[in-house]
Design an enzyme around this catalytic site. Sequence first.
Site, PDB file in Angstrom:
ATOM      1  N   GLY A  15       0.779  -1.236   0.000  1.00 31.03           N
ATOM      2  CA  GLY A  15       0.000   0.000   0.000  1.00 31.03           C
ATOM      3  C   GLY A  15       0.809   1.284   0.000  1.00 31.03           C
ATOM      4  CG  MET A  95      -1.043  -8.619  -6.117  1.00 28.73           C
ATOM      5  SD  MET A  95       0.065  -7.804  -7.307  1.00 28.73           S
ATOM      6  CE  MET A  95       0.962  -9.227  -7.916  1.00 28.73           C
ATOM      7  CG  HIS A 114       3.122  -2.543 -14.947  1.00 25.01           C
ATOM      8  ND1 HIS A 114       2.831  -3.762 -14.354  1.00 25.01           N
ATOM      9  CD2 HIS A 114       4.163  -2.768 -15.779  1.00 25.01           C
ATOM     10  CE1 HIS A 114       3.663  -4.671 -14.821  1.00 25.01           C
ATOM     11  NE2 HIS A 114       4.477  -4.106 -15.679  1.00 25.01           N
TER      12      HIS A 114
END
Length: 220
Positions: A15, A95, A114
Amino acid sequence: MSDPLRIGVLVSGRGSNLQAVLDAIAAGSLNARVAVVISDTPAAPALDRARAAGAPVHVLPTGKYRSRLTDAAEVECVECLRDHDVQLVFLAGFMRILHETLLDAFAGAIINIHPSLLPAFPGLDAQRQALDYGVKLAGATVHFVDAGIDAGPIIAQRVVPVMPGDDRDSLADRILIQEHMLVVEALQLFAAGRVHLRGRQVVIEEDQSTAATSGSRSTT
Ligand code: GRF
């Protein structure tokens, strides 16, 4: 100033990108509100970060698949996002691959961060992929999410050098610093209504406040 952008953040782990968003909001540099944080992992440290900032949290059932949610969990996720009036969904280290239920419910309103310069190195452990390939430049990408893996239209990117002697973690750390700045920049573009999708092209409108300033400067 317009109303704060209501962001729903999907997380699975640490996080740190969520934290960057929470910090930017607290500092007044991002006109947004984290409306809800949703996790597929009950023990995700990201949930503690959300709770510490007073953001509502929701945990989805893990289900029978590893790489996707069950259909029922996707429905639950959509309902939760709608219950919190979410305008933009941010995948911050989530995920699982999204399917139609979520993609259709928030079409054009889901973004992902990403850790590579897409379209290079999509999928898992992009930093390792970059090192193994031997690239000299790596980086991070914020992009719209579609049905492909890390394949949607690119909103913004930042570049970092790969240094001699880098290992996976040192490169990941260098990229992560840029990720945190990139997500805040990208979300502020959405908050200001400056991002438009035309087909596959992402069009970023000029900042009107800066445009006015530079315009007046050029006439003096
Ligand atoms: C980041 O590297 C992000 O680019 C990738 O997953 C990682 C999440 O990190 N999608 P964190 O949970 O935000 O710290």
